[in-house]
Design a protein around this motif. Sequence first.
Motif, PDB file in Angstrom:
ATOM      1  N   MET A   1       0.828  -1.186   0.000  1.00 54.01           N
ATOM      2  CA  MET A   1       0.000   0.000   0.000  1.00 54.01           C
ATOM      3  C   MET A   1       0.872   1.248   0.000  1.00 54.01           C
ATOM      4  SD  MET A   1      -3.208  -1.131   2.487  1.00 54.01           S
ATOM      5  CE  MET A   1      -2.788   0.088   3.626  1.00 54.01           C
ATOM      6  N   MET A   2       1.952   1.196   0.771  1.00 54.11           N
ATOM      7  CA  MET A   2       2.854   2.346   0.822  1.00 54.11           C
ATOM      8  C   MET A   2       3.558   2.546  -0.514  1.00 54.11           C
ATOM      9  SD  MET A   2       2.384   3.649   3.743  1.00 54.11           S
ATOM     10  CE  MET A   2       3.701   4.830   3.770  1.00 54.11           C
ATOM     11  N   ALA A   3       3.941   1.462  -1.165  1.00 54.19           N
ATOM     12  CA  ALA A   3       4.595   1.570  -2.466  1.00 54.19           C
ATOM     13  C   ALA A   3       3.640   2.162  -3.494  1.00 54.19           C
ATOM     14  CB  ALA A   3       5.091   0.202  -2.929  1.00 54.19           C
ATOM     15  N   THR A  16       5.875  -0.381  -8.509  1.00 52.86           N
ATOM     16  CA  THR A  16       7.005  -1.300  -8.556  1.00 52.86           C
ATOM     17  C   THR A  16       7.653  -1.378  -7.184  1.00 52.86           C
ATOM     18  OG1 THR A  16       8.484   0.471  -9.281  1.00 52.86           O
ATOM     19  CG2 THR A  16       7.490  -0.896 -10.997  1.00 52.86           C
ATOM     20  N   LEU A  17       8.116  -2.580  -6.854  1.00 52.70           N
ATOM     21  CA  LEU A  17       8.767  -2.822  -5.585  1.00 52.70           C
ATOM     22  C   LEU A  17       9.796  -3.926  -5.799  1.00 52.70           C
ATOM     23  CD1 LEU A  17       8.477  -1.784  -2.667  1.00 52.70           C
ATOM     24  CD2 LEU A  17       6.945  -3.674  -2.235  1.00 52.70           C
ATOM     25  N   PHE A  18      11.038  -3.635  -5.480  1.00 54.82           N
ATOM     26  CA  PHE A  18      12.148  -4.573  -5.671  1.00 54.82           C
ATOM     27  C   PHE A  18      12.232  -5.054  -7.123  1.00 54.82           C
ATOM     28  CE2 PHE A  18      10.728  -5.242  -1.219  1.00 54.82           C
ATOM     29  CZ  PHE A  18      11.824  -4.655  -0.614  1.00 54.82           C
ATOM     30  N   THR A  24      -2.655  -4.353 -10.241  1.00 51.33           N
ATOM     31  CA  THR A  24      -3.716  -3.523  -9.667  1.00 51.33           C
ATOM     32  C   THR A  24      -4.622  -4.332  -8.748  1.00 51.33           C
ATOM     33  OG1 THR A  24      -3.665  -2.196 -11.679  1.00 51.33           O
ATOM     34  CG2 THR A  24      -5.554  -1.903 -10.248  1.00 51.33           C
ATOM     35  N   THR A  25      -4.910  -5.569  -9.121  1.00 51.51           N
ATOM     36  CA  THR A  25      -5.767  -6.415  -8.287  1.00 51.51           C
ATOM     37  C   THR A  25      -5.130  -6.662  -6.929  1.00 51.51           C
ATOM     38  OG1 THR A  25      -6.557  -7.497 -10.289  1.00 51.51           O
ATOM     39  CG2 THR A  25      -6.997  -8.609  -8.209  1.00 51.51           C
ATOM     40  N   THR A  26      -3.838  -6.892  -6.913  1.00 53.76           N
ATOM     41  CA  THR A  26      -3.133  -7.129  -5.653  1.00 53.76           C
ATOM     42  C   THR A  26      -3.158  -5.879  -4.785  1.00 53.76           C
ATOM     43  OG1 THR A  26      -1.690  -8.692  -6.783  1.00 53.76           O
ATOM     44  CG2 THR A  26      -0.944  -7.872  -4.649  1.00 53.76           C
ATOM     45  N   ILE A  27      -2.969  -4.728  -5.392  1.00 57.68           N
ATOM     46  CA  ILE A  27      -2.999  -3.470  -4.639  1.00 57.68           C
ATOM     47  C   ILE A  27      -4.389  -3.218  -4.073  1.00 57.68           C
ATOM     48  CG2 ILE A  27      -2.807  -0.967  -4.854  1.00 57.68           C
ATOM     49  CD1 ILE A  27      -0.592  -1.533  -6.945  1.00 57.68           C
ATOM     50  N   LEU A  28      -5.426  -3.440  -4.870  1.00 55.42           N
ATOM     51  CA  LEU A  28      -6.794  -3.245  -4.389  1.00 55.42           C
ATOM     52  C   LEU A  28      -7.127  -4.215  -3.262  1.00 55.42           C
ATOM     53  CD1 LEU A  28      -8.723  -2.587  -7.708  1.00 55.42           C
ATOM     54  CD2 LEU A  28      -8.194  -0.970  -5.901  1.00 55.42           C
ATOM     55  N   GLY A  34      -6.513  -3.739   4.394  1.00 53.72           N
ATOM     56  CA  GLY A  34      -6.068  -2.694   5.310  1.00 53.72           C
ATOM     57  C   GLY A  34      -7.217  -1.861   5.837  1.00 53.72           C
ATOM     58  N   LEU A  35      -8.102  -1.439   4.947  1.00 51.48           N
ATOM     59  CA  LEU A  35      -9.228  -0.611   5.384  1.00 51.48           C
ATOM     60  C   LEU A  35     -10.222  -1.393   6.228  1.00 51.48           C
ATOM     61  CD1 LEU A  35      -9.907   1.617   2.248  1.00 51.48           C
ATOM     62  CD2 LEU A  35      -9.051   2.323   4.485  1.00 51.48           C
ATOM     63  N   LEU A  36     -10.494  -2.654   5.854  1.00 52.50           N
ATOM     64  CA  LEU A  36     -11.391  -3.472   6.667  1.00 52.50           C
ATOM     65  C   LEU A  36     -10.793  -3.716   8.051  1.00 52.50           C
ATOM     66  CD1 LEU A  36     -12.755  -6.137   4.160  1.00 52.50           C
ATOM     67  CD2 LEU A  36     -14.055  -4.378   5.336  1.00 52.50           C
ATOM     68  N   SER A  37      -9.502  -3.981   8.104  1.00 52.89           N
ATOM     69  CA  SER A  37      -8.841  -4.205   9.393  1.00 52.89           C
ATOM     70  C   SER A  37      -8.897  -2.960  10.255  1.00 52.89           C
ATOM     71  CB  SER A  37      -7.383  -4.617   9.182  1.00 52.89           C
ATOM     72  OG  SER A  37      -7.310  -5.821   8.474  1.00 52.89           O
TER      73      SER A  37
END
Length: 129
Positions: A1-3, A16-18, A24-28, A34-37
């Motif tokens: 989420m931060m990336a 991109t990370l590393f 997009t699906t993974t980010i969503l 995160g928001l549900l938690s």
Amino acid sequence: MMASAWGMVRGRHDTTLFRRRIGTTTILRAMTVGLLSLGLVNLGFLLMLLLNTNPEVKFVQLFFETVSAFATVGLSMNATPLLNADQEVVLIFLMFLGRIGPLTFAVAFSRPDSRTLVRYPQEHDILIG
């Protein structure tokens, strides 16, 4: 989420990370979890505050117990014996939800994917262009 947020600030469309692009699906999915938690912890903490009848239990102790229950880490500030039965039920519910995961819980109660016959065009922000 931060990336994803950092990429958005830098004006990049792909996250991109590393040296790997994250879909997009993974980010969503990550943002949904995160928001549900965050929402479940906030709701649990609010219930803990509303149900608090013991003046010995401090604000920080209630928050720590709530987050610890959701994260199922087993840590405590020794406030659990001071809680009433209703607060213990809230903690048990948070432990259960934290164990199965908020996304699993949401999917269990969601409707099946219904394909619509109409797909609307994508809207662009006026401010960003």
